[in-house]
Design a protein around this motif. Structure first.
Motif, PDB file in Angstrom:
ATOM      1  N   PRO A   1      -2.314  16.381  -5.317  1.00  0.00           N
ATOM      2  CA  PRO A   1      -3.864  16.346  -5.560  1.00  0.00           C
ATOM      3  C   PRO A   1      -4.696  16.877  -4.375  1.00  0.00           C
ATOM      4  CG  PRO A   1      -2.903  14.183  -4.509  1.00  0.00           C
ATOM      5  CD  PRO A   1      -1.775  15.374  -4.898  1.00  0.00           C
ATOM      6  N   ARG A   2      -5.747  17.041  -4.810  1.00  0.00           N
ATOM      7  CA  ARG A   2      -6.873  17.711  -3.875  1.00  0.00           C
ATOM      8  C   ARG A   2      -7.193  16.476  -2.782  1.00  0.00           C
ATOM      9  NH1 ARG A   2     -11.810  21.108  -5.691  1.00  0.00           N
ATOM     10  NH2 ARG A   2      -9.867  22.511  -6.121  1.00  0.00           N
ATOM     11  N   ARG A   3      -7.175  15.412  -3.093  1.00  0.00           N
ATOM     12  CA  ARG A   3      -7.772  14.285  -2.346  1.00  0.00           C
ATOM     13  C   ARG A   3      -6.548  13.339  -2.154  1.00  0.00           C
ATOM     14  NH1 ARG A   3     -12.034  11.874  -6.545  1.00  0.00           N
ATOM     15  NH2 ARG A   3     -13.073  11.266  -4.592  1.00  0.00           N
ATOM     16  N   ASP A   4      -6.536  12.466  -1.247  1.00  0.00           N
ATOM     17  CA  ASP A   4      -5.315  11.442  -1.056  1.00  0.00           C
ATOM     18  C   ASP A   4      -5.720  10.466  -2.304  1.00  0.00           C
ATOM     19  OD1 ASP A   4      -4.537  12.531   1.148  1.00  0.00           O
ATOM     20  OD2 ASP A   4      -5.228  11.003   2.770  1.00  0.00           O
ATOM     21  N   VAL A   5      -4.313  10.146  -2.863  1.00  0.00           N
ATOM     22  CA  VAL A   5      -4.371   9.093  -4.003  1.00  0.00           C
ATOM     23  C   VAL A   5      -3.802   7.746  -3.156  1.00  0.00           C
ATOM     24  CG1 VAL A   5      -3.898   8.171  -6.046  1.00  0.00           C
ATOM     25  CG2 VAL A   5      -4.485  10.632  -5.760  1.00  0.00           C
ATOM     26  N   LYS A   6      -4.543   6.536  -3.205  1.00  0.00           N
ATOM     27  CA  LYS A   6      -3.850   5.609  -2.635  1.00  0.00           C
ATOM     28  C   LYS A   6      -3.640   4.436  -3.602  1.00  0.00           C
ATOM     29  CE  LYS A   6      -6.286   6.409   2.036  1.00  0.00           C
ATOM     30  NZ  LYS A   6      -7.005   5.999   3.094  1.00  0.00           N
ATOM     31  N   LEU A   7      -2.756   3.480  -3.299  1.00  0.00           N
ATOM     32  CA  LEU A   7      -2.395   2.491  -4.072  1.00  0.00           C
ATOM     33  C   LEU A   7      -2.246   1.380  -3.215  1.00  0.00           C
ATOM     34  CD1 LEU A   7      -1.204   1.190  -6.729  1.00  0.00           C
ATOM     35  CD2 LEU A   7       1.175   1.549  -5.560  1.00  0.00           C
ATOM     36  N   ALA A   8      -3.073   0.094  -3.873  1.00  0.00           N
ATOM     37  CA  ALA A   8      -3.036  -1.078  -3.078  1.00  0.00           C
ATOM     38  C   ALA A   8      -2.778  -2.206  -4.397  1.00  0.00           C
ATOM     39  CB  ALA A   8      -4.376  -1.400  -2.410  1.00  0.00           C
ATOM     40  N   LEU A   9      -1.551  -2.967  -4.017  1.00  0.00           N
ATOM     41  CA  LEU A   9      -1.361  -4.050  -4.942  1.00  0.00           C
ATOM     42  C   LEU A   9      -1.375  -5.085  -4.005  1.00  0.00           C
ATOM     43  CD1 LEU A   9       1.855  -2.412  -6.945  1.00  0.00           C
ATOM     44  CD2 LEU A   9      -0.501  -2.474  -7.447  1.00  0.00           C
ATOM     45  N   THR A  10      -2.301  -6.017  -4.244  1.00  0.00           N
ATOM     46  CA  THR A  10      -2.811  -7.120  -3.241  1.00  0.00           C
ATOM     47  C   THR A  10      -2.559  -8.442  -3.946  1.00  0.00           C
ATOM     48  OG1 THR A  10      -4.995  -6.651  -4.132  1.00  0.00           O
ATOM     49  CG2 THR A  10      -4.419  -5.548  -2.151  1.00  0.00           C
ATOM     50  N   CYS A  11      -2.681  -9.541  -3.041  1.00  0.00           N
ATOM     51  CA  CYS A  11      -2.391 -10.937  -3.346  1.00  0.00           C
ATOM     52  C   CYS A  11      -3.876 -11.549  -2.983  1.00  0.00           C
ATOM     53  CB  CYS A  11      -1.348 -11.306  -2.239  1.00  0.00           C
ATOM     54  SG  CYS A  11      -0.732 -13.163  -3.052  1.00  0.00           S
TER      55      CYS A  11
ATOM     56  N   THR B   1       0.896  -1.030   0.084  1.00  0.00           N
ATOM     57  CA  THR B   1       0.007   0.059  -0.048  1.00  0.00           C
ATOM     58  C   THR B   1       1.030   1.189  -0.019  1.00  0.00           C
ATOM     59  OG1 THR B   1      -0.278   0.293   2.536  1.00  0.00           O
ATOM     60  CG2 THR B   1      -1.631  -1.210   1.385  1.00  0.00           C
ATOM     61  N   ALA B   2       0.313   2.444  -0.671  1.00  0.00           N
ATOM     62  CA  ALA B   2       1.003   3.509  -0.607  1.00  0.00           C
ATOM     63  C   ALA B   2      -0.029   4.757  -0.877  1.00  0.00           C
ATOM     64  CB  ALA B   2       2.154   3.700  -1.652  1.00  0.00           C
ATOM     65  N   VAL B   3       0.527   5.884  -0.343  1.00  0.00           N
ATOM     66  CA  VAL B   3      -0.611   7.015  -0.296  1.00  0.00           C
ATOM     67  C   VAL B   3       0.125   8.343  -0.826  1.00  0.00           C
ATOM     68  CG1 VAL B   3      -0.230   7.501   2.032  1.00  0.00           C
ATOM     69  CG2 VAL B   3      -2.378   8.174   1.008  1.00  0.00           C
ATOM     70  N   LEU B   4      -0.026   8.918  -1.689  1.00  0.00           N
ATOM     71  CA  LEU B   4       0.100  10.553  -1.920  1.00  0.00           C
ATOM     72  C   LEU B   4      -0.943  11.317  -1.278  1.00  0.00           C
ATOM     73  CD1 LEU B   4       2.152  11.853  -3.838  1.00  0.00           C
ATOM     74  CD2 LEU B   4       0.584  11.926  -5.776  1.00  0.00           C
ATOM     75  N   ARG B   5      -0.294  11.942  -0.485  1.00  0.00           N
ATOM     76  CA  ARG B   5      -1.339  12.946   0.312  1.00  0.00           C
ATOM     77  C   ARG B   5      -1.703  14.076  -0.445  1.00  0.00           C
ATOM     78  NH1 ARG B   5      -1.949  10.119   4.797  1.00  0.00           N
ATOM     79  NH2 ARG B   5      -0.055   9.120   5.588  1.00  0.00           N
ATOM     80  N   GLY B   6      -3.027  14.468  -0.315  1.00  0.00           N
ATOM     81  CA  GLY B   6      -3.881  15.549  -0.964  1.00  0.00           C
ATOM     82  C   GLY B   6      -3.786  16.590   0.058  1.00  0.00           C
ATOM     83  N   SER B   7      -4.232  17.838  -0.672  1.00  0.00           N
ATOM     84  CA  SER B   7      -4.316  19.073  -0.061  1.00  0.00           C
ATOM     85  C   SER B   7      -5.514  19.201   1.075  1.00  0.00           C
ATOM     86  CB  SER B   7      -4.271  20.335  -0.949  1.00  0.00           C
ATOM     87  OG  SER B   7      -5.406  20.231  -1.800  1.00  0.00           O
ATOM     88  N   ASN B   8      -6.486  18.309   0.649  1.00  0.00           N
ATOM     89  CA  ASN B   8      -7.660  18.533   1.478  1.00  0.00           C
ATOM     90  C   ASN B   8      -7.767  17.118   2.341  1.00  0.00           C
ATOM     91  OD1 ASN B   8     -10.200  18.941   2.693  1.00  0.00           O
ATOM     92  ND2 ASN B   8     -11.309  19.347   0.835  1.00  0.00           N
TER      93      ASN B   8
END
Length: 468
Positions: free
Chosen positions: A156-166, A84-91
């Motif tokens: 970004p305005r909102r958080d953008v999250k990534l999930a690469l799952t098994c 999992t990873a997250v790119l933090r948003g401004s809001n």
């Protein structure tokens, strides 16, 4: 003159090669994609954890800190890791956007394949390899996009999250999405998620027919029918035979159709596909979309397995097991049914319908794989549809956006059940049954992967700037 023609030919060849060569950013993506495909993540011989750690290394190198990057491995399952990873948003109050892709693949035996399934081959305009379409293309696209957004200092305005799952492909692994929802929900909680489940349809001549967005999916439930009998010697036959009793029950189910039950997604699918399909089938689609009780339209569309599967819950026999000796009356007979439940159709209701159809209390009906969530399809909101349609028209001007519901299932069923609206969207086009996902020599068009990558880049950036 001969020299001039030779020079012109050489220039033409060079220009052709340049036109086909990937852009620098595409070359970097291709290297990431190749690395991911060539990490064996199958359940028998592979490791999702290795793939998750490899992608984490690329994200870390792009600037993701440890607070925003996690490799999560379920206890006791060292090969079932997730990233999992997250790119933090401004809001921080804006609902997050989740980019979901699974990194596990089904097994592939080298002796059955024309090429090594865990080597990425590029031949005749196709990428070949296990997982090239299901689902490592999207996993690589999303990981590559997160890397580029971080390096660009995109805010970004909102958080953008990534999930690469098994664990999406098989039941003998820990399902990563379900595990994260239960143990680390904050890492994947979102107000909207993009997932596998829909691409684009090409005509036989390779021209785009329709861009699909998937909302809702059928859920797999396994029911086992069983009859028992005292048995005896086969030289003294008796009428109450366990196999005959089971056979009668199977025949009744075979003759039964569950009722047609369209939802907003499937009704929109038939309405939008009518003109594209044309002819008698197109007319039937148009009639069904206007009146879901139209018996003539239902009968015509039911003869097409794909359309029939979209209209109703289905149950089909897949296994039989009976008797214990060739010279003995059977003491037990079993039939396994693979049922695909429409969103919102509960397994208890389907079991009750099977019992009603069989009309024999001597036939037991058991749910073999546990009750699965069957959430209703997420709404196709105007804001989402406008965003996807706008970018779709840019890349494929003649391919309208057509919503679909999957007759199969993805991990979106867990997210939708948990209140995270999840949509299948890849922009990766193919002709029907071309990719042979799960089968031998799985492949995907090179041009389709690159174009889908550009499309998803545009859609994600647009959605990331929105607050909900």
């Amino acid at each position: 003159m001969r020299g001039m023609w030779a020079a012109m030919a050489a220039l033409a060849l060079a220009m052709t090669a340049d036109a086909q060569a990937p852009r620098p950013d595409e070359a970097a993506f291709r290297a990431l994609y190749e690395e991911l495909v060539e990490i064996d993540t199958s359940p028998s011989t592979g490791s999702c954890t290795r793939a998750a750690e490899a992608m984490a290394a690329h994200l870390r190198a792009a600037g993701f800190g440890e607070a925003d990057l996690r490799v999560i491995v379920p206890e006791g399952k060292p090969d079932d890791g997730n990233l999992t990873a997250v790119l933090r948003g401004s809001n921080p109050r804006a609902g997050a956007l989740l980019l979901l892709a699974h990194i596990d693949v089904v097994d592939a035996r080298r002796e059955d394949w024309e090429r090594d399934p865990f080597t990425l081959f590029e031949e005749n305009g196709y990428f070949y390899g296990r997982g090239t379409i299901d689902d490592k293309a999207m996993a690589a696209i999303f990981a590559d996009l997160m890397i580029r957004l971080k390096r660009e200092n995109f805010r970004p305005r909102r958080d953008v999250k990534l999930a690469l799952t098994c664990g999406e492909e098989t039941s003998n692994r820990v399902n990563g999405v379900r595990y994260l929802l239960e143990h680390h929900r904050d890492l994947i909680d979102a107000s909207v998620a993009l997932n596998e489940g829909a691409g684009g349809i090409l005509r036989a001549d390779g021209t785009p027919l329709a861009l699909n967005i998937q909302a809702g999916e059928k859920v797999h439930q396994v029911f086992v029918l069983e009859t028992t009998n005292p048995g005896g010697h086969s030289s003294r036959p008796r009428a109450d035979n366990a196999i005959y009793q089971l056979n009668a029950a199977v025949a009744r189910i075979a003759a039964h159709d569950f009722p047609v039950a369209l939802n907003p997604v499937t009704q929109s699918f038939f309405a939008r596909m009518a003109d594209l399909e044309g002819g008698a089938l197109g007319a039937a689609m148009r009639a069904l979309a206007a009146d879901p009780t139209n018996a003539e339209a239902i009968a015509q569309l039911s003869r097409e397995p794909s359309y029939n599967a979209m209209m109703r819950t289905t149950c089909i026999a897949t296994r039989l097991d009976a008797g214990h000796a060739p010279n003995a009356l059977p003491q037990r007979a079993r039939a396994t049914f693979s049922c695909r439940l429409l969103p919102g159709h509960a397994s208890d209701a389907v079991r009750a319908e099977l019992a009603r159809v069989i009309a024999d209390p001597g036939v037991s009906i058991t749910l073999a794989n546990g009750a699965q969530p069957t959430p209703p399809p997420p709404p196709l909101t105007p804001a989402l549809m406008r965003t996807v349609e706008r970018h779709g028209r840019h890349f494929w001007p003649d391919a309208p956006l057509v919503p679909i519901m999957l007759p199969g299932a993805t991990d979106g069923r867990f997210l939708n059940a948990a209140g995270v609206p999840t949509y299948g969207l890849s922009g990766i086009f193919s002709t029907p049954d071309e990719t042979n996902a799960h089968g031998l020599n799985e492949k995907v068009r090179v041009a389709s992967v690159y174009r889908g990558r550009d499309f998803l880049d545009a859609v994600v950036r647009d959605l990331a700037r929105q607050s909900r």
